[in-house]
Structure formats: C-alpha cells, structure tokens
Motif scaffolding. Structure first.
Motif, PDB file in Angstrom:
ATOM      1  N   TYR A   6     -96.629 -31.833 -24.672  1.00  0.00           N
ATOM      2  CA  TYR A   6     -97.033 -30.942 -23.694  1.00  0.00           C
ATOM      3  C   TYR A   6     -96.776 -31.298 -22.241  1.00  0.00           C
ATOM      4  O   TYR A   6     -96.370 -30.312 -21.389  1.00  0.00           O
ATOM      5  N   ILE A   7     -97.027 -32.587 -21.958  1.00  0.00           N
ATOM      6  CA  ILE A   7     -96.779 -33.185 -20.856  1.00  0.00           C
ATOM      7  C   ILE A   7     -95.056 -33.008 -20.397  1.00  0.00           C
ATOM      8  O   ILE A   7     -94.648 -32.544 -19.309  1.00  0.00           O
ATOM      9  N   ALA A   8     -94.276 -33.450 -21.565  1.00  0.00           N
ATOM     10  CA  ALA A   8     -92.944 -33.328 -21.329  1.00  0.00           C
ATOM     11  C   ALA A   8     -92.480 -31.867 -20.841  1.00  0.00           C
ATOM     12  O   ALA A   8     -91.721 -31.507 -19.809  1.00  0.00           O
ATOM     13  N   VAL A  27     -90.837 -30.111 -17.334  1.00  0.00           N
ATOM     14  CA  VAL A  27     -89.940 -29.397 -17.257  1.00  0.00           C
ATOM     15  C   VAL A  27     -90.225 -27.928 -16.544  1.00  0.00           C
ATOM     16  O   VAL A  27     -89.384 -27.359 -15.706  1.00  0.00           O
ATOM     17  N   ALA A  28     -91.203 -27.419 -16.919  1.00  0.00           N
ATOM     18  CA  ALA A  28     -91.729 -25.956 -16.522  1.00  0.00           C
ATOM     19  C   ALA A  28     -91.847 -26.334 -14.883  1.00  0.00           C
ATOM     20  O   ALA A  28     -91.386 -25.305 -14.181  1.00  0.00           O
ATOM     21  N   ARG A  29     -92.351 -27.211 -14.520  1.00  0.00           N
ATOM     22  CA  ARG A  29     -92.650 -27.423 -13.012  1.00  0.00           C
ATOM     23  C   ARG A  29     -91.332 -27.639 -12.198  1.00  0.00           C
ATOM     24  O   ARG A  29     -91.040 -27.149 -11.328  1.00  0.00           O
ATOM     25  N   TYR A  30     -90.433 -28.512 -13.056  1.00  0.00           N
ATOM     26  CA  TYR A  30     -89.294 -28.909 -12.424  1.00  0.00           C
ATOM     27  C   TYR A  30     -88.391 -27.395 -12.169  1.00  0.00           C
ATOM     28  O   TYR A  30     -87.576 -27.181 -11.197  1.00  0.00           O
ATOM     29  N   LYS A  31     -88.421 -26.567 -13.307  1.00  0.00           N
ATOM     30  CA  LYS A  31     -87.710 -25.400 -13.178  1.00  0.00           C
ATOM     31  C   LYS A  31     -88.301 -24.398 -12.210  1.00  0.00           C
ATOM     32  O   LYS A  31     -87.507 -23.555 -11.662  1.00  0.00           O
ATOM     33  N   ARG A  32     -89.660 -24.424 -11.873  1.00  0.00           N
ATOM     34  CA  ARG A  32     -89.943 -23.620 -10.852  1.00  0.00           C
ATOM     35  C   ARG A  32     -89.507 -24.209  -9.530  1.00  0.00           C
ATOM     36  O   ARG A  32     -89.322 -23.223  -8.742  1.00  0.00           O
ATOM     37  N   ALA A  84     -84.351 -37.216 -19.720  1.00  0.00           N
ATOM     38  CA  ALA A  84     -84.973 -38.912 -19.851  1.00  0.00           C
ATOM     39  C   ALA A  84     -86.310 -38.911 -19.239  1.00  0.00           C
ATOM     40  O   ALA A  84     -86.143 -39.201 -17.862  1.00  0.00           O
ATOM     41  N   PHE A  85     -87.176 -38.475 -19.579  1.00  0.00           N
ATOM     42  CA  PHE A  85     -88.547 -38.491 -18.830  1.00  0.00           C
ATOM     43  C   PHE A  85     -89.149 -39.782 -18.458  1.00  0.00           C
ATOM     44  O   PHE A  85     -89.717 -39.723 -17.505  1.00  0.00           O
ATOM     45  N   ASN A  86     -88.698 -40.716 -19.281  1.00  0.00           N
ATOM     46  CA  ASN A  86     -89.012 -42.099 -18.803  1.00  0.00           C
ATOM     47  C   ASN A  86     -88.584 -42.861 -17.712  1.00  0.00           C
ATOM     48  O   ASN A  86     -89.334 -43.455 -16.726  1.00  0.00           O
ATOM     49  N   TYR A 142     -94.451 -34.723 -12.220  1.00  0.00           N
ATOM     50  CA  TYR A 142     -95.388 -35.654 -12.965  1.00  0.00           C
ATOM     51  C   TYR A 142     -96.840 -35.875 -12.680  1.00  0.00           C
ATOM     52  O   TYR A 142     -97.627 -36.072 -13.505  1.00  0.00           O
ATOM     53  N   ALA A 143     -97.135 -35.852 -11.441  1.00  0.00           N
ATOM     54  CA  ALA A 143     -98.427 -35.871 -10.877  1.00  0.00           C
ATOM     55  C   ALA A 143     -98.575 -34.902  -9.864  1.00  0.00           C
ATOM     56  O   ALA A 143     -98.694 -34.971  -8.525  1.00  0.00           O
ATOM     57  N   PRO A 144     -98.836 -33.635 -10.652  1.00  0.00           N
ATOM     58  CA  PRO A 144     -99.307 -32.406  -9.705  1.00  0.00           C
ATOM     59  C   PRO A 144    -100.446 -32.566  -8.784  1.00  0.00           C
ATOM     60  O   PRO A 144    -100.146 -32.031  -7.427  1.00  0.00           O
ATOM     61  N   HIS A 145    -101.399 -33.157  -9.013  1.00  0.00           N
ATOM     62  CA  HIS A 145    -102.653 -32.921  -8.250  1.00  0.00           C
ATOM     63  C   HIS A 145    -102.278 -33.996  -7.052  1.00  0.00           C
ATOM     64  O   HIS A 145    -102.684 -33.608  -5.873  1.00  0.00           O
ATOM     65  N   LEU A 146    -101.940 -35.061  -7.180  1.00  0.00           N
ATOM     66  CA  LEU A 146    -101.842 -36.203  -6.282  1.00  0.00           C
ATOM     67  C   LEU A 146    -100.613 -35.649  -5.151  1.00  0.00           C
ATOM     68  O   LEU A 146    -100.721 -35.804  -4.237  1.00  0.00           O
ATOM     69  N   ALA A 147     -99.732 -35.037  -5.860  1.00  0.00           N
ATOM     70  CA  ALA A 147     -98.413 -34.645  -4.887  1.00  0.00           C
ATOM     71  C   ALA A 147     -99.151 -33.606  -4.046  1.00  0.00           C
ATOM     72  O   ALA A 147     -98.740 -33.596  -2.984  1.00  0.00           O
TER      73      ALA A 147
END
Length: 932
Positions: A55-57, A61-66, A800-802, A837-842
């Motif tokens: 789900y995180i991965a 991707v969902a956020r990146y595509k947005r 390559a998420f890592n 990756y870290a939407p809240h902090l971002a």
RNA sequence: GCCCGGAUGGUGGAAUUGGUAGACACGUCAGACUUAAAAUCUGAUGACCUCACGGUCGUGCGGGUUCAAGUCCCGCUCCGGGUACCA
C-alpha cells in the motif's frame, strides 16, 4: 526545530480531509492513472506491518503521478465476505455483518493513520448489498450467456436459442464439455436412446418441452449447474478444500471425509483458456507470473486415440506423442476411471479394489509426491488401433482422473515414467528409435528417427506427429486435439457469509431472478442443517426478502466472486442503475498499476481476467484485461526474539553465555526487546511465572536476546502492528522505512533495528529546512538538488522504491555538510521529492518554506542538465582489471589523449616495472584498463 | 519430481547497459559536547598480512568466455515460493 510528528501528522491529515484533497472525478482531457491495491480481507487481528508494504509503494506511485499532472484513481475497499467472520458467528451467534463492520472500521482507521491518499468516498465492500446486487447481476449475465467458439467470444443465450430454432445444433459451435450429452439426465429424453451422440435438428429442438430445452441449454451456459465431485464431511455437514483434508480426515475435528457428487454451480472458465494465454502477451507482468498462469491453463497439443475393448466401449486416451503409437506396450488408467471395473478380471479384482481404496485415501497432493512406482494390472486388455495387438491395462496413481481422459497409452521407449513403470513390472519395451537401446535407457531425443513404426519409419518426432494423426483420422481411431489442464471452476459454497444466488427453482428448473436484490436472509444459526443443507436452507419462506418459485437457491457464491470485479466498481461506486457506467469505465480504463502478492497468481488473477474478458465480450466495458502492469510485493517475515532459560530453574541467561548452561529457548514478546536488549522489568511483568525470574547478565550488565527470522505469527510473539510504530516514530518514518528495507518484490525480515536511521533522516531534513534562509540558491546546492531530482525520478519510474530513500538521505547529508545554511528556494524542490514518501512532514516543511497551497499538489521538479554535468572525471586506472590509482581528467578529453596521459603517468611506469604495455582500454567517462 | 525465484560485510541492502564491489542505513568501536545520562556531532568499521607504505584474498561452490565478471555461459550446492508425476 523539534520534529513533532504526532502534531504534524494529525494537523495535515485534518487539513487534507477538510479540503477532500484525495477525492477524484473524471476530468475530460486530463490524463488518468489508476493505481490499485490488493483487496484486503478485514481480519480480526488488524493490519500488521506486512500489509502496508504494498500500500505504501502504491501510495508513493499515486502521489508521484499526481505531481506529474495525472488524474489519479487510488481507491481502497474491503473483500469482506469470508470464512473467519462466519466461523466467529458460529461460535458466538453474532451476525457476521457486525464483526465485519468492526473489523473494517479498525482497518480503515489504521490505514488512515499511515496517511494513504485513498479516495475513501469510493470505498466498496463486497458484503454490502448495494455491491453484491451487482455481483449477482454479473452472475445473471454469465447464466444468460454462452461462448461461441467460432467467434472466440461470449454471446447472449438468446442467440444460441435462435440458432437452435433455425438449425438445431448443426451450425453453432458453443463451448461445452466433451461429450456434453453425457451430462444430460437421459430420463428426460426417453426417445433419444443410448445412441444419442449430441446432435439434434431444428425439428427436434422445436419438439422439446421447457424442461428438455433447459436441460440442453444448461450444457452451454457460462454459469451452469453440474454434478461435481467434492470432499464431503458428513460430520461437519460441509464441503472441504483439498488442504483441509489430511489422510482422509478433516483437519478440523478429524472427521471422515468422503468423495461425493454434488449439484454445484460452475463457471465455464475453460471457454477462455486460449485467450487467458494469448492475453498475457500484452501485459507488463513478470515472466514468472505469466509462466505460472500459462502452466495453470496448461495447453498441450496432441491427439485423442481410441483403443477398442471386447465389450464395445472404446478407451480414449490423450497423448502429446501420437508419433510413438507403435511403441505402445501397455495402457494405464487413473484408479477412478469409469472403465476400470469392466476391464478387471475376476482373479485381479481384489488386488485392484485394494489399490483403488488405497489411492482414494490419499490426497491429491500425496499422490503427486509419491516417488515409488506403484500400480496394478487389471487383467483385461484393449486393442491397439493400428496393429490390433492386445495391450494389457493397468491402473496407477500417477495417472490423474482430472487431466485429459484419465487414461494414457504407455510408450516406455520414449517416456521416462512409462519406462520406469515397464521396468518395474517387467513389461515389453518395444524399440522404436533408431540406434537407441531403449532396454537400457529411455530416449528423449526429438531428433531420433522412428523404426518398427510402419508408415512412420524414418521420420523424426516433428515429422511423425502430423503423419500419425492423419493415419488415425483416416481409420477413424483418433483425431488431433488441443487439451487444457484448466478445469471449470466450482462456484457454489455451502456457507452463510457470501453472496446469495439470484436463483429460484420451479419444478427443479433454475430460474434467474432479474432486477431484484436477493439479500441474505436471517437465520437462527450459521451452521448447515441436520440434513447437510447449507445454512441458508434454515431460512423460512418469510425470512427471504424475495422468495420466488418452489424454493430458493441455498448455496452462496465463493470469495472470488466479489473480488473478480471490484476494480470496476471503484470507478462508479454509488451507481444504482448499473454495476459501472460505460462512460466511467471508458475514462478510467485498465488498472495502470496493480501492486499485489504472487499468492493470487492462479486464483484471483485468473478469475478477474476471465470476468473482465466476459464483460468486455458483452460490451459492458471496453477492455479485456484488468491489470496492465503488476508488481508483486514480497512477504515480510517476522524477527522473533528469544530468551534462554536454564533448565529446571527460573534463571535466564544472556545470549553470549547461553552455551555455559543447559538452556531452553523461549519466544519472548518483541515489544520487550530493543536492539536485542531485554527490558528486564517489563519481562518480569509480562507473565506471572516470570515475576521472580533471575538473570545472568552479560559483562556489560545487559541481557541480550537471541533472534531468528520466521513467519509473523501471534504464537511467536513477533507480530508488529503499524500502530505502535506510527505512535513511536510517526507515519512518515514508517512509510520511508518500509520502502528503505529493500526491493519491494523481495521477501525480507521485518526488523525495527534500522528504523531509527530513517527517523533520523527525517529529523535532519526538518532541521535543514528550519535553518534555511531566504536567499538565492547557490550552484553547489543546485547541483545536489538536481542530481537528486534526476535520481529520484528515474528510480520511481522503474519502481526502485528503496534507492529513492537512499538518494534523499545522501542529498540531505550533502546539503547539511555545506558551510552555509541552505536557501529556501533550493530546498523547495527537495521537499516535493520527499512528499510521496513522507507527505505530512513535506507538507509542514513546504509551509515553512513559504510554498503555495499544498505540496501534494505541487508540480514535480525537472532536473536541469546544466547542473548534472561535471567538468572533471576521476578515472580509475586498472592494470589487468585491478584498480591501482586514480587520474582526474577533464570530462571532454578525447580517448587518445586520455590514453597518452595514462601511459605516461609515473604510477603507470611504477606499476609496469619495466614490462611492456600490450594494450590500453579507455572507456570514456568510466575507466582506464592497462594490459601488460 | 517439475516450474519459478534467490544466495553480496556482524545486519538490511547498493552496484540501472560487463567497467572503481560493499552506496545508504543499522550495529559495533573510538572521540567531541556534558557534572552525568539522553540527544547531537566527528571518525573508524569486508577478511587476512603489515608499525606504516602497501599488499593478498573476497559477491554460495567448481569451471569457462573477456582487456575487465556480483553481472554473461556450462556444471553443482543450499534456501524460499508455487505445484499438477500433465501423458
């Protein structure tokens, strides 16, 4: 600035919710992207850290595509029908809907805390009547359809009826069982007699009554009723899956299990066998999954060959090697084969019966795993179709009733298993291959030329197969055949917590109930009736919301019914007129990225593809494959901790000293252990029996635990739920850490030891931002930032998420290492990179940096190549492949000049030590290799 | 049995097309700050030999191709997953 993740995460989740930031609608002209997750079953235990991995991965991707300007559909829902809730209902009497709701609430809550960007307004639940109404509707369409083999697609049943009206079944080619007429109840057709071979004229058809027509149509429907063999457990009053049966007894309770024929709803997935294989070509799935699906469908080309018997009935075999037909020296049937009895001689009967009984006791798995050659002669024989020779007949476990015809012609010269069987029983091994002594070894060479094979002599396998088929067809003893391993899927379950069928019976003829929701009736208990009827049979006529005909269907649908089409419902979740409006499915189309486990390879993924193809054939949707690209996430294993108790005492010894004592290794709750050090007070309080425990500590005064990687399980005390970690480190840390663990597709142990490093990185990032200043970005900052933009973007594109996390760590370390504070301008781009990756902090940092609106909507930065090129290259200079020193040279220096400088360098002279340079290889921008 | 994966430091892993093996992080060790601890920061950290300079070995094992192999080829071992002796 302190990194107050609890406040930050709460605040921004509320802010996003308030503005419904993740709610999507179709926007004409905006490119769409559909990211789908595995459909979770909401179990009572809640999510553990393995669940969110995928789900995180997908959320990244969902956020990146947005950020990249796509209109992203990223939904979540629940596959909420299932056995555990029913089991709980049986035990407690609580309605499964109640348990299910509590569980889904927990799951939703857990997921929301992790900050997934799901559009929760599209949530679906398979057990919700507003959802399963449409599952029932799709079943209805399958019931009312047939598969036209000539057209290669499904069509409405009335077209088949029209064809029957016009020409009987002479001009249509519907998908059905081989010898479909054998499935008919012949008492219904007294005038057909025993020679009926499946053809009827328009006149015949016109003369049939409703019951007769229905019985025939049932043989061609895509959802049909048939007798199917099941594992029936009379004690439990229920049908069991293969792996619920051990040694002929039920795993639960140890009751006897018998094979029983039951009238069941079936799905004609075999009609789609060919398309389920060919459709794989255009999918972006891993080769191993495609391979597994292909193997599951199991297409093989060969021939049907008929062997005559003394009692008039032929034994049909399927073979992929009709070319070796002259090498047949015996025949083997599955123990369950229907002609076994007729072919068994009196003196062999008791041995045969014994063998059959022994085979029956074994599970299919056990029979497959058996290495020993076993079998028994029936005593009877069949006639070779070409030579007329008498062929003795055996039965053996290795021949399966469910594959092909359940019978093989054995060619010991050319088949390993047949060869071993022949050797074991001392049977003839006719030599049919030129130059091979098949008495000594089996011949598997495709190039070997046939001998002693009449007209096939001198031919190789490739040449002889078509020739052999032609010979068989000419004499009417066989024909070409494509065989599939795939079998039709049983679609009935004798359970309560599933979709009821929209079916009632009138005079035992099933009738489809159209346009009405058949919701689950209430029952007094969730168990089968005393007569072994499914739980729904407990409902009285008045309990049913809709009751038609003489009786209602009391089976329910299997778990995969609802999950075979959920990705379509997400596109139009609240539609009350249709399962999904065509305009919506045209807009959203196929799932662009599906992240799921490989464990569904042969179940869910195959069924979804089948239903998608079917719905496409009937024009309800415009595409015939559901998931365009798929990533299979690996399993997350648990890391168990152990303490060592000195035997017979309540003394525990630290890991380093455990060998000095005779100890017993015990699992200890991982919550009591940090970095392998035991929280001694916590341990004492954990269980009463440990209250007075004594400890032999290590030299440093601490108690070290042992560890091992195992499956995550309650009994091993190694289950890690995301909740505790979210509380301790924050959702952003959890998200980054799960990605940082390693490649998504690989299985890996869960180990929280490294989590502090990731948490640290986020804190450093926060510090970097709060120290930043309003000023123009400097070149050295821009170099770092743009290098990172480039790396992160390309890594995300290849999933390559890592390494993305590493790249951002490097950027933060490098920026932090600069002498002056960073400029806000440069950091803004970095914060956008961080936001998937870290939407809240971002979001928090974006706010600090004075960013407009929300960072989650910011445009993804573009790497400026101006900052990516460097003027110098450090060339490693190697001698015969071993690096010895380095040369820093201008990046644009041509190869011949590089070589010249390398040759003349004093280090080179020293390395060569007077030897002659034989060759110099210069790979521009990469390496210099000197050969000498 | 068959099919598909995998094997890299004490640990998770990086190395994208054959081109500096061990990025990044954990852990460990040493140091700084501190009355002390925590936190933070700095440095070291594949193994072996060497005071050092430097060298030898090293990506599960054995071969091979190549100027160059974690990466390609052949033959194995072990681990994980799937499974249906598929005729």
């Amino acid at each position: 600035m302190d990194y107050d993740f609890l406040r930050i995460e709460k605040e921004w989740q509320e802010a996003w919710n308030k503005d419904s930031k993740y709610k999507v609608d179709e926007v004409e002209g905006k490119p769409k992207f559909y990211v789908l997750d595995m459909f979770p079953y909401p179990s009572g235990a809640g999510l553990h850290v393995g669940h969110p991995l995928g789900y995180i991965a997908s959320d990244v991707v969902a956020r990146y595509k947005r950020h990249k300007g796509f209109n992203v559909l990223h939904p979540m829902g629940f596959d909420s029908f299932g056995l555990p809730a029913e089991q709980y209902a049986i035990q407690t009497g609580q309605h499964p809907a109640v348990t299910t709701e509590a569980n889904t609430d927990r799951y939703r809550d857990q997921m929301q805390k992790i900050g997934f960007s799901f559009d929760w307004s599209r949530e679906v639940m398979t057990s919700d009547p507003s959802y399963y109404k449409w599952t029932q509707w799709i079943f209805g369409r399958l019931f009312e359809s047939w598969f036209d083999r000539d057209a290669g697609k499904a069509k409405p049943l009335n077209e088949l009826i029209k064809a029957f009206d016009a020409n009987g079944n002479f001009s249509v080619n519907p998908a059905c069982d081989d010898n479909w007429w054998e499935g008919l109840d012949m008492e219904l057709f007294p005038h057909f007699g025993s020679h009926f071979a499946g053809t009827f004229t328009a006149t015949d058809w016109g003369s049939f009554n409703d019951a007769q027509k229905n019985a025939i149509l049932m043989q061609f429907r895509l959802a049909y009723l048939a007798d199917s063999e099941v594992n029936w457990c009379p004690e439990l009053g229920t049908v069991l899956a293969n792996d619920e049966v051990k040694d002929g007894l039920s795993e639960r309770g140890g009751h006897p299990v018998e094979k029983k024929k039951m009238r069941q709803w079936m799905m004609r997935i075999t009609a789609y066998a060919e398309r389920l294989i060919s459709g794989l070509d255009d999918l972006n799935w891993t080769d191993s999954i495609k391979e597994a699906q292909k193997n599951w469908v199991g297409r093989s080309e060969g021939a049907i060959v008929r062997f005559k018997t003394s009692f008039g009935k032929d034994v049909e075999v399927f073979t992929t090697r009709p070319d070796t037909i002259y090498g047949v020296s015996f025949m083997v049937l599955a123990p369950e084969h229907e002609l076994v009895g007729a072919l068994t001689s009196d003196e062999n009967r008791s041995a045969v019966d014994e063998y059959i009984a022994a085979a029956k006791r074994k599970s299919e798995r056990e029979r497959q795993g058996e290495k020993e050659v076993t079998g028994v002669a029936l005593g009877g024989s069949v006639l070779h179709p070409l030579t007329g020779a008498e062929i003795p007949v055996y039965i053996a476990e290795y021949v399966l009733a469910g594959y092909g015809t359940g019978a093989i012609m054995a060619v010991p010269a050319g088949d390993e298993r047949d060869w071993k069987f022949a050797k074991h029983f001392g049977l003839d091994i006719p030599a049919i291959f030129e130059g091979v002594d098949t008495d000594e070894e089996v011949c598997v060479d495709d190039k070997a030329k046939l001998i002693a094979s009449a007209d096939l002599n001198g031919l190789t396998k490739k040449e002889a197969i078509p020739a052999a088929i032609e010979i068989l067809e000419t004499c009417g003893q066989g024909e070409k055949r494509v065989n599939y391993r795939l079998r039709d899927a049983v679609f009935s379950r004798q359970r309560y917590w599933g979709e009821p069928f929209p079916i009632c019976y009138v005079d035992d003829i099933p009738q489809l109930i159209e346009d009405e929701l058949i919701s689950l009736p209430s029952v007094d208990a969730y168990l089968p009736t005393k007569d072994g009827e499914p739980p729904l049979a407990r409902a009285a006529k008045d309990d049913w919301p809709v009751f038609k005909g003489d009786r209602m269907e009391t089976n329910t649908m299997p778990g995969w019914a609802g999950s075979s089409w959920y990705f379509l419902r997400y596109m139009d979740p609240h539609n009350t007129e249709s399962f999904c409006d065509r305009s919506k499915s045209d807009y959203w189309g196929q799932v662009d990225l599906y992240v799921g486990g490989a464990e569904h390879t042969t179940g869910h993924l195959l069924y979804s593809r089948f239903w998608t193809k079917f719905l496409c054939d009937l024009g309800f949707i415009g595409f015939d494959e559901p998931f365009k690209t798929m990533i299979n996430q690996g399993m997350i294993l648990g890391r168990s901790s152990f303490v060592y108790r000195v035997q017979g005492t309540s003394q525990f010894v630290t890991y380093e000293k455990r060998k000095e004592h005779k100890t017993q290794r015990l699992h200890v709750d991982i919550n009591l252990v940090e970095n392998d050090k035991l929280d001694i007070e916590g341990f004492k309080a954990w269980r009463e029996e440990y209250a007075d425990a004594e400890f032999i500590l290590g030299d440093d005064g601490t108690f070290t635990c042992g560890h091992e990687v195992e499956k995550m399980s309650k009994s091993k005390y190694n289950v890690q739920t995301p909740d505790e970690l979210v509380e301790k480190y924050g959702a952003d840390t959890l998200r980054c850490y799960e990605m940082f663990l390693g490649p998504l597709t690989q299985s890996k142990p869960w180990d929280t030891q490294g989590i502090s490093g990731v948490h640290n990185f986020l804190r450093k990032t926060a510090r970097l931002v709060s120290a930043s200043e309003e000023k123009e970005a400097r070149v050295e900052e821009l170099r770092i930032v743009h290098k990172t933009i480039d790396k992160v973007s390309s890594d995300l594109e290849r999933h390559a998420f890592n390494t993305v996390v590493s790249a951002m760590m490097i950027a933060v370390n490098e920026l932090g290492g600069l002498k002056e504070p960073c400029s806000k301008a440069a950091l803004k781009d970095l914060v956008i990179l961080l936001s998937p990756y870290a939407p809240h902090l971002a979001e928090e940092l974006w706010n600090v940096l004075g960013g407009e609106e929300f960072v989650i909507e910011a445009v993804w930065p573009k790497a400026n190549s101006q900052y990516l090129v460097s003027e110098k290259v450090i060339y490693p200079v190697s001698f015969n492949g071993k690096v010895r020193f380095k040369l820093t040279l201008p990046a644009d220096m041509p190869a011949d000049e590089v070589e010249k400088i390398a040759r003349e360098d004093e280090n080179t002279l020293k390395q060569m030590d007077g030897r002659e340079i034989r060759k110099v290889i210069v790979v521009l921008g990469r390496i210099i290799n000197i050969v000498g």
